[in-house]
Design an enzyme around this catalytic site. Structure first.
Site, mmCIF file in Angstrom:
data_model
loop_
_atom_site.group_PDB
_atom_site.id
_atom_site.type_symbol
_atom_site.label_atom_id
_atom_site.label_comp_id
_atom_site.label_asym_id
_atom_site.label_seq_id
_atom_site.Cartn_x
_atom_site.Cartn_y
_atom_site.Cartn_z
ATOM 1 N NE ARG A 104 40.058 45.926 34.131
ATOM 2 C CZ ARG A 104 40.857 46.600 34.950
ATOM 3 N NH1 ARG A 104 41.616 45.950 35.821
ATOM 4 N NH2 ARG A 104 40.897 47.918 34.896
ATOM 5 N NE ARG A 162 35.570 21.462 46.172
ATOM 6 C CZ ARG A 162 34.571 22.333 46.256
ATOM 7 N NH1 ARG A 162 33.348 21.980 45.869
ATOM 8 N NH2 ARG A 162 34.766 23.545 46.745
ATOM 9 C CG HIS A 195 39.907 23.783 47.486
ATOM 10 N ND1 HIS A 195 39.806 22.782 48.426
ATOM 11 C CD2 HIS A 195 38.804 23.673 46.694
ATOM 12 C CE1 HIS A 195 38.696 22.090 48.211
ATOM 13 N NE2 HIS A 195 38.077 22.603 47.162
#
Length: 243
Positions: free
Chosen positions: A101, A185, A90
Site C-alpha cells: 500500500r 514446513r 502460523h
C-alpha cells in the site's frame, strides 16, 4: 524487475536462552524459587551441559510449554507473497511485512518457481506475464494519480500485483512455535519456497541454540516414521505400523 534471492538474517534471540528455558522447566519441578537460582545460572555455576541434559529429558516426556519463554526474531527478504501467505498462517508469532500500500512497486522483483525456471517455454511466458503486470501497475498508478488519488494510487494499483512479487518481512516466534513450524514446513511435502525458508531459519536456530534445535525438523525425524500416511509419504521413513 530482477529475480529475487532469499536471504534470512537472525536479528535477535532472548538473552541467556538456554538458562531461561532451564529455569522455567526447573520451576515446574522445584520446591524453591528459581529467581534465587538465576544468578548462579548466568554466572555459569550450573554447566551448560547439565542444563541441556535436563531440558532434553523433560522435553522427551512431552512437556514443552516452558520453551515459549525464549523467542527468535528474523528479517527475511527475497520471498514471494505466496510464501508469506503461508508463513503468516502460523498464528503464535508476530509479523511486520513490507506494505504494498505504501511502497512503490513500479520495479517489483519477483520469484520464479524452479519448475518454471527449468522449462524454457514456461519461463518465457512467465517473464512476459511479469512484464505485462509491471506495465499495468505503472499505467494504473499514473491514471489514478492524474485523477487526483495522489499517494493513494499505489493502494489501488497493487491489486494487479502477482503472488510472485518479492516481499520482505520481520518474524518473531517463540521456540515452541518454531519447533511446530519446522515440524510442518521442513517436511518434503511442504511447498518448495516455504520449505527453503524454514530450513534457512532452522540453520540459524541450530547455530544460536543447538541444545534445543539440533534435533528439530520435519515430524518424521522426531517420530522415526512418516505420519503423512500411504497416500502422501515421500518414502524417506517407514509408515507407522499399528499392532
Amino acid at each position: 524487475m530482477p529475480c529475487a534471492q532469499r536471504r534470512v538474517r537472525l536479528l535477535a534471540v532472548t538473552p541467556d536462552a538456554l538458562s531461561l528455558i532451564y529455569a522455567a522447566f526447573r520451576q515446574c519441578y522445584h520446591t524453591g524459587f528459581v529467581g534465587e537460582m538465576w544468578p548462579r545460572l548466568v554466572a555459569g555455576e550450573i554447566s551448560r551441559d547439565t542444563q541441556a541434559a535436563f531440558v532434553r529429558q523433560v522435553l522427551e516426556s512431552g512437556h514443552d510449554s516452558p520453551v515459549e519463554h525464549v523467542s527468535f526474531t528474523f528479517a527475511v527478504e527475497g520471498v514471494s507473497r505466496a510464501c508469506t501467505h503461508q508463513l503468516v498462517r502460523h498464528r503464535i508469532a508476530s509479523y511486520s511485512q513490507q506494505s504494498q500500500r505504501y511502497v512503490d512497486e513500479t520495479d517489483f522483483d519477483y520469484l520464479v518457481p524452479p519448475a518454471i525456471a527449468r522449462n524454457p517455454a514456461a519461463l518465457e511466458r512467465f517473464e512476459a506475464c511479469m512484464t505485462e503486470i509491471a506495465s499495468a501497475y505503472q499505467e494504473l498508478k499514473a491514471l489514478l494519480e492524474a485523477a487526483g488519488r495522489g499517494a493513494k494510487a499505489k493502494e489501488d494499483a497493487r491489486f494487479v500485483l502477482p503472488q510472485a512479487a518479492e516481499s520482505k518481512i520481520v518474524v518473531t516466534m517463540n521456540c515452541r512455535s518454531l519447533l511446530h513450524f519446522f515440524s510442518l514446513r521442513c517436511c518434503s511435502r511442504a511447498q518448495w519456497e516455504v520449505r527453503g525458508l524454514a530450513n534457512d531459519m532452522l540453520a540459524l536456530c541450530r547455530d544460536a541454540l543447538p541444545e534445543l534445535f539440533a534435533a528439530a525438523g520435519a515430524r518424521c525425524e522426531q517420530l522415526g516414521y512418516c505420519p503423512e500416511g500411504e497416500r502422501f509419504t515421500c518414502g524417506r521413513y517407514p509408515l507407522r505400523t499399528i499392532a
